[in-house]
Design a protein around this motif. Structure first.
Motif, PDB file in Angstrom:
ATOM      1  N   VAL A 223       0.842  -1.191   0.000  1.00  0.00           N
ATOM      2  CA  VAL A 223       0.000   0.000   0.000  1.00  0.00           C
ATOM      3  C   VAL A 223       0.882   1.247   0.000  1.00  0.00           C
ATOM      4  N   LYS A 224       0.620   2.115  -0.948  1.00  0.00           N
ATOM      5  CA  LYS A 224       1.377   3.365  -1.063  1.00  0.00           C
ATOM      6  C   LYS A 224       0.404   4.538  -1.029  1.00  0.00           C
ATOM      7  N   PRO A 225       0.856   5.702  -0.525  1.00  0.00           N
ATOM      8  CA  PRO A 225       2.130   5.959   0.138  1.00  0.00           C
ATOM      9  C   PRO A 225       2.162   5.347   1.530  1.00  0.00           C
ATOM     10  N   ARG A 226       3.337   5.253   2.096  1.00  0.00           N
ATOM     11  CA  ARG A 226       3.495   4.695   3.424  1.00  0.00           C
ATOM     12  C   ARG A 226       2.976   5.684   4.466  1.00  0.00           C
ATOM     13  N   PRO A 227       2.557   5.188   5.634  1.00  0.00           N
ATOM     14  CA  PRO A 227       2.002   6.081   6.666  1.00  0.00           C
ATOM     15  C   PRO A 227       2.993   7.146   7.121  1.00  0.00           C
ATOM     16  N   ALA A 228       2.483   8.351   7.311  1.00  0.00           N
ATOM     17  CA  ALA A 228       3.299   9.452   7.816  1.00  0.00           C
ATOM     18  C   ALA A 228       2.378  10.491   8.424  1.00  0.00           C
ATOM     19  N   ASP A 229       2.785  11.040   9.560  1.00  0.00           N
ATOM     20  CA  ASP A 229       1.993  12.091  10.180  1.00  0.00           C
ATOM     21  C   ASP A 229       2.001  13.329   9.291  1.00  0.00           C
ATOM     22  N   VAL A 230       0.990  14.132   9.437  1.00  0.00           N
ATOM     23  CA  VAL A 230       0.927  15.392   8.714  1.00  0.00           C
ATOM     24  C   VAL A 230       2.095  16.283   9.138  1.00  0.00           C
ATOM     25  N   VAL A 231       2.580  17.110   8.235  1.00  0.00           N
ATOM     26  CA  VAL A 231       3.693  18.019   8.561  1.00  0.00           C
ATOM     27  C   VAL A 231       3.156  19.306   9.171  1.00  0.00           C
ATOM     28  N   ASN A 232       4.060  20.075   9.786  1.00  0.00           N
ATOM     29  CA  ASN A 232       3.712  21.373  10.372  1.00  0.00           C
ATOM     30  C   ASN A 232       2.521  21.240  11.322  1.00  0.00           C
ATOM     31  N   THR A 233       2.642  20.307  12.244  1.00  0.00           N
ATOM     32  CA  THR A 233       1.511  19.928  13.097  1.00  0.00           C
ATOM     33  C   THR A 233       0.969  21.064  13.959  1.00  0.00           C
ATOM     34  N   GLY A 234       1.770  22.087  14.213  1.00  0.00           N
ATOM     35  CA  GLY A 234       1.322  23.183  15.066  1.00  0.00           C
ATOM     36  C   GLY A 234       0.162  23.974  14.505  1.00  0.00           C
ATOM     37  N   ILE A 235      -0.037  23.917  13.181  1.00  0.00           N
ATOM     38  CA  ILE A 235      -1.131  24.668  12.569  1.00  0.00           C
ATOM     39  C   ILE A 235      -2.264  23.751  12.098  1.00  0.00           C
ATOM     40  N   VAL A 236      -2.188  22.473  12.466  1.00  0.00           N
ATOM     41  CA  VAL A 236      -3.142  21.483  11.949  1.00  0.00           C
ATOM     42  C   VAL A 236      -4.076  20.983  13.040  1.00  0.00           C
ATOM     43  N   ALA A 237      -5.378  20.934  12.702  1.00  0.00           N
ATOM     44  CA  ALA A 237      -6.381  20.313  13.565  1.00  0.00           C
ATOM     45  C   ALA A 237      -6.834  19.014  12.920  1.00  0.00           C
ATOM     46  N   GLU A 238      -6.657  17.897  13.625  1.00  0.00           N
ATOM     47  CA  GLU A 238      -7.167  16.596  13.183  1.00  0.00           C
ATOM     48  C   GLU A 238      -8.484  16.353  13.931  1.00  0.00           C
ATOM     49  N   ILE A 239      -9.579  16.249  13.205  1.00  0.00           N
ATOM     50  CA  ILE A 239     -10.918  16.129  13.778  1.00  0.00           C
ATOM     51  C   ILE A 239     -11.480  14.756  13.435  1.00  0.00           C
ATOM     52  N   CYS A 240     -11.796  13.959  14.455  1.00  0.00           N
ATOM     53  CA  CYS A 240     -12.251  12.593  14.222  1.00  0.00           C
ATOM     54  C   CYS A 240     -13.093  12.115  15.390  1.00  0.00           C
ATOM     55  N   ASP A 241     -14.209  11.458  15.100  1.00  0.00           N
ATOM     56  CA  ASP A 241     -15.039  10.871  16.139  1.00  0.00           C
ATOM     57  C   ASP A 241     -14.815   9.360  16.223  1.00  0.00           C
ATOM     58  N   LYS A 242     -15.029   8.837  17.404  1.00  0.00           N
ATOM     59  CA  LYS A 242     -14.760   7.431  17.703  1.00  0.00           C
ATOM     60  C   LYS A 242     -15.499   6.488  16.750  1.00  0.00           C
ATOM     61  N   ASN A 243     -14.762   5.508  16.235  1.00  0.00           N
ATOM     62  CA  ASN A 243     -15.269   4.462  15.345  1.00  0.00           C
ATOM     63  C   ASN A 243     -15.749   4.989  13.999  1.00  0.00           C
ATOM     64  N   ASP A 244     -15.292   6.171  13.611  1.00  0.00           N
ATOM     65  CA  ASP A 244     -15.488   6.643  12.241  1.00  0.00           C
ATOM     66  C   ASP A 244     -14.763   5.658  11.325  1.00  0.00           C
ATOM     67  N   ILE A 245     -15.445   5.148  10.308  1.00  0.00           N
ATOM     68  CA  ILE A 245     -14.882   4.106   9.456  1.00  0.00           C
ATOM     69  C   ILE A 245     -13.655   4.578   8.680  1.00  0.00           C
ATOM     70  N   VAL A 246     -13.495   5.903   8.517  1.00  0.00           N
ATOM     71  CA  VAL A 246     -12.370   6.431   7.737  1.00  0.00           C
ATOM     72  C   VAL A 246     -11.192   6.834   8.616  1.00  0.00           C
ATOM     73  N   CYS A 247     -11.429   7.575   9.697  1.00  0.00           N
ATOM     74  CA  CYS A 247     -10.305   8.125  10.474  1.00  0.00           C
ATOM     75  C   CYS A 247     -10.008   7.373  11.768  1.00  0.00           C
ATOM     76  N   ASP A 248     -10.913   6.501  12.203  1.00  0.00           N
ATOM     77  CA  ASP A 248     -10.678   5.668  13.398  1.00  0.00           C
ATOM     78  C   ASP A 248     -10.988   4.230  13.036  1.00  0.00           C
ATOM     79  N   PHE A 249     -10.289   3.772  12.015  1.00  0.00           N
ATOM     80  CA  PHE A 249     -10.551   2.466  11.422  1.00  0.00           C
ATOM     81  C   PHE A 249     -10.062   1.333  12.319  1.00  0.00           C
ATOM     82  N   GLY A 250     -10.847   0.274  12.392  1.00  0.00           N
ATOM     83  CA  GLY A 250     -10.448  -0.891  13.166  1.00  0.00           C
ATOM     84  C   GLY A 250     -11.594  -1.865  13.315  1.00  0.00           C
ATOM     85  N   VAL A 251     -11.375  -2.887  14.098  1.00  0.00           N
ATOM     86  CA  VAL A 251     -12.368  -3.945  14.290  1.00  0.00           C
ATOM     87  C   VAL A 251     -13.694  -3.396  14.808  1.00  0.00           C
TER      88      VAL A 251
END
Length: 294
Positions: A223-251
């Motif tokens: 799978v490409k690209p390989r995982p990497a955190d977003v750059v310049n994290t000080g200006i970035v807001a990551e918004i995600c709710d629990k068990n969201d199929i896209v941003c909190d993926f898992g069983v």
């Protein structure tokens, strides 16, 4: 490559509630700051929080969650000249993430095995994220062209789902460029590339939540690209709710795909406070960087 357009108009109380004194002036001149939106998850250019949005409206092309970011952010921008631009790429539907019976059986046993993950990637997830690279390229071109014609302008970016992934990836590619240096704030809503992030975190998902491509890339080295955190994290807001199929993926999300998909589509709902909370917290950091350009 998809054509990219910009829109500008006077923002009125009919668009923003409560009413705002933000001035959005004709597109011919350079603005102090441009809000650049990338919609996601099957959204159309005309989709709006309060119904269909017509071309020429400053919210056209944003999609519902990104529109909510814009309306929340611009509530306190009295007198600042704001332009809006949008990413015209095509965003696939989250319905592609519905698990196959084979995957469901694997998950019922409490795990996501390699064979099931491989099938899921090729049959569902890869088509879902196939538009991300196009969106990334359109966004880079849009910002690069704008900074050439308006060298003193600033950018605030917002993306939802694949739009968040496109923005996540574009930030890395824009490092060291004039366009990259002009980015003063970023809102990533339901980022499928979220990975061990050091960005500002909002929503009900755990701080160490991984996105769908991140999780599968950790299992499948192809799978490409390989995982990497977003750059310049000080200006970035990551918004995600629990068990969201896209941003909190898992069983847990796969076990209840209906609820996980519903969670993914709820960020624009009036009762969901993830976006308003993120914007309220990030607003002063962003606005202080455009005050001298009023």
């Amino acid at each position: 490559m998809a054509l990219v357009c910009s829109v500008a108009a006077t923002v009125t109380a009919a668009v923003l509630a409560p009413a705002s004194a933000v001035a959005v002036t004709p597109a011919a001149g350079c603005k102090a700051v441009y809000f650049v939106g990338s919609r996601g998850s099957g959204e159309q250019l005309s989709d709006g929080v309060n119904g269909r949005v017509t071309k020429g409206d400053p919210l056209y092309g944003m999609g519902k969650p990104v529109q909510r970011v814009f309306t929340e952010w611009t509530k306190t921008l009295d007198g600042i000249d704001v332009g809006t631009m949008y990413n015209t790429y095509t965003a696939a539907s989250a319905d592609l993430l519905k698990p196959s019976p084979r995957l469901v059986n694997s998950v019922k046993r409490g795990s996501l095995n390699l064979d099931a993950a491989t099938t899921y990637w090729y049959s569902g997830v890869r088509p879902f994220v196939s538009s991300v690279d196009l969106g990334r390229g359109v966004l880079i071109t849009l910002l690069t062209n704008k900074i050439r014609s308006c060298p003193n302008t600033k950018f605030v970016l917002a993306g939802y789902s694949q739009g968040a992934m496109s923005t996540h990836r574009a930030l890395k590619d824009l490092q060291g460029t004039k366009a990259g240096a002009a980015i003063i704030g970023v809102f990533l809503v339901a980022d499928g590339d979220r990975y061990n992030t050091d960005a500002h975190v909002y929503g009900t998902a755990p701080s160490d939540a991984w996105g769908v491509r991140t999780t599968l890339a950790n299992m499948l080295k192809t799978v490409k690209p390989r995982p990497a955190d977003v750059v310049n994290t000080g200006i970035v807001a990551e918004i995600c709710d629990k068990n969201d199929i896209v941003c909190d993926f898992g069983v847990p999300a796969l076990r209840n795909i209906g609820a996980a998909t519903k969670t993914h589509s709820a960020y624009a709902d009036a009762g969901n406070q993830a976006i308003p909370t993120a914007v309220a917290d990030m607003r002063s950091r962003i606005n202080s960087k455009i005050a001298t350009h009023r």
